[in-house]
Design an enzyme around this catalytic site. Structure first.
Site, PDB file in Angstrom:
ATOM      1  N   LYS A   1     -14.139   1.603  15.048  1.00  0.00           N
ATOM      2  CA  LYS A   1     -12.867   0.875  15.204  1.00  0.00           C
ATOM      3  C   LYS A   1     -12.382   0.977  16.651  1.00  0.00           C
ATOM      4  O   LYS A   1     -11.912   0.000  17.234  1.00  0.00           O
ATOM      5  CB  LYS A   1     -11.839   1.491  14.239  1.00  0.00           C
TER       6      LYS A   1
ATOM      7  N   ASP B   1      -4.693  -5.965   5.016  1.00  0.00           N
ATOM      8  CA  ASP B   1      -5.784  -6.786   5.562  1.00  0.00           C
ATOM      9  C   ASP B   1      -5.684  -8.233   5.071  1.00  0.00           C
ATOM     10  O   ASP B   1      -6.090  -9.150   5.762  1.00  0.00           O
ATOM     11  CB  ASP B   1      -7.148  -6.211   5.135  1.00  0.00           C
TER      12      ASP B   1
ATOM     13  N   ASN C   1       0.850  -1.187   0.000  1.00  0.00           N
ATOM     14  CA  ASN C   1       0.000   0.000   0.000  1.00  0.00           C
ATOM     15  C   ASN C   1       0.886   1.238   0.000  1.00  0.00           C
ATOM     16  O   ASN C   1       2.110   1.129   0.042  1.00  0.00           O
ATOM     17  CB  ASN C   1      -0.971  -0.013   1.183  1.00  0.00           C
TER      18      ASN C   1
END
Ligand SMILES: Cc1cc2nc3c(=O)[nH]c(=O)nc-3n(C[C@H](O)[C@H](O)[C@H](O)COP(=O)(O)O)c2cc1C
Length: 404
Positions: free
Chosen positions: A339, A280, A211
């Site tokens: 979260k 993830d 990423n």
């Protein structure tokens, strides 16, 4: 309120730029706040403002020469040993380059190399000089050493151009020096674990899923925590940044490696700040040889990576502070709060991704939420400033102040 500069020994380095005249005001402000000031000038600086000006304003002889009066006056070693803070304002491109390379060829640069106290640099130069790759690299290196920076600011230049490179106002330099002194030692005796950067999930020896995280935010947090006296363990994914001075760097590549390193280091951490962008998912299988080009279409099966933050939340010790980051492109507040709750965090820093903030660049905007709601919005600031704001909140929380 008593200034953190009160009764402090300040070394003020002045180098050879037009902005040297502003340093006269810096001396005056330091003295007004109760500091004793010794001015060390480069030869070039003495061409812009006379040492006499600084001697008169500081009440002490301004020092310019490494060798003159070595026996009689205070040497660079004594100067460096006595200082509580070393401020260089203005700092030329030349001085910044010398400091980044460890060059010690005059009194100022030699003393700078010898100090153990906090160092604050106020760069001042033409905008094109400031934009040069060499100056950028050198500033990054000095940040890595733990040096603080005041400015530079954007505005019209003495040469008639407009851009970034103006020395910050003397009041801003004095405030930055006060902030550095106020925070020094704040986290003494505490261990802070910081994660930073991306994780890279290998598919074969040449390909991976990654990423865009640059690691800058996490590195800024680690640097600031170290500057405030914490023992810092920095678990970092692959980044191209200079590790901050004094931190214990643990380099990892994948989410699984990061999980193992974080779990080991979290055991004795007083605060855990998870700024890394952990992947993830990872490819289910990793080929040991390069996957060959074949069919027009192909499928990579992904499996879920462990949720490191949630795991830490479950095992959190009493008194341990857990801070997460939520990089969001949409519904920031809702996602961040969800979260925070789901992972049993104490604090979450939501940052927008896209535009001028977030991944890659030097700017960020943190919205901090505690369990009871919104705490702080930094606005768009540098990642160093965002790190300072975050650590201020974390410090309050560690003092037992409630996270409202
Ligand atoms: C009029 C004039 C203005 C200057 N202003 C700057 C400046 O603002 N920033 C800078 O980095 N260099 C500036 N320079 C170049 C420095 O003076 C030069 O690089 C010098 O070697 C710096 O020495 P020092 O770092 O030892 O003080 C200027 C030079 C002149 C002649």
């Amino acid at each position: 309120m008593i200034s953190p500069l009160a009764n402090k020994e300040v070394l003020l380095g002045v180098t050879g730029g037009i902005a040297a005249y502003k340093s006269a005001e810096v001396v005056r402000l330091f003295r007004e706040k109760g500091a004793s000031v010794t001015v060390v000038m480069t030869e070039s600086a003495a061409r812009f403002v006379t040492p006499l000006t600084f001697s008169a304003l500081s009440g002490r002889p301004a020092r310019t020469n490494l060798f003159d009066g070595y026996d009689a006056a205070i040497s660079h070693i004594e100067l460096s040993a006595k200082a509580d803070i070393f401020v260089v304002a203005p700092a030329t491109a030349n001085l910044i380059g010398k400091a980044a390379s460890g060059i010690a060829d005059d009194l100022l640069s030699t003393t700078l190399l010898a100090v153990k106290c906090p160092v604050l640099i106020a760069p001042a130069m033409n905008c094109r000089m400031y934009d040069s790759p060499a100056v950028k690299r050198n500033i990054e290196t000095l940040r890595g050493f733990g040096y603080g920076f005041a400015g530079p600011d954007e505005g019209p230049m003495a040469c008639g151009e407009y851009g970034w490179g103006r020395m910050s106002a003397p009041s801003a330099v004095a405030e930055a020096a006060e902030a550095m002194l106020a925070h020094a030692g704040q986290f003494a005796g505490k261990t802070v674990l910081v994660t930073a950067g991306p994780t890279l999930e290998d598919m074969d020896p040449v390909r991976f899923i990654g990423n865009r995280s640059s690691g800058r935010m996490g590195y800024a947090v680690a640097r600031e925590a170290a500057r405030r006296g914490a023992r810092v363990v920095l678990v970092s994914g692959p980044v191209s940044l200079v590790p901050p001075a004094g931190v214990e760097l643990v380099s990892v590549r994948s989410a699984l490696e990061m999980e193992a390193a974080v779990n080991a280091a979290a055991k004795d951490a007083d605060a855990v700040i998870m700024a890394a962008a952990v992947s993830d998912y990872r490819p289910e299988t990793v080929s040991h040889t390069k996957i060959k080009k074949g069919a027009d279409e192909t499928t990579v099966r992904l499996v879920k990576n462990p949720d490191i933050l949630a795991g830490l939340g479950k095992r959190k010790r009493p008194g341990q502070l857990l801070v997460g980051f939520a990089a969001e492109t949409d519904d920031q507040e809702k996602n961040a709060k969800a979260k925070l709750k789901a992972k049993r965090l104490d604090l979450i820093a939501a940052n927008p991704v896209g535009g001028e903030t977030g991944f890659g660049g030097d700017l960020n905007r943190l919205r901090l939420y505690g369990r009871a709601g919104h705490l702080l919005d930094t606005g768009v600031v540098t990642k160093a400033e965002a790190a300072r704001a975050l650590l201020d909140v974390i410090f309050d929380a560690m003092q037992g102040l409630s996270l409202k």
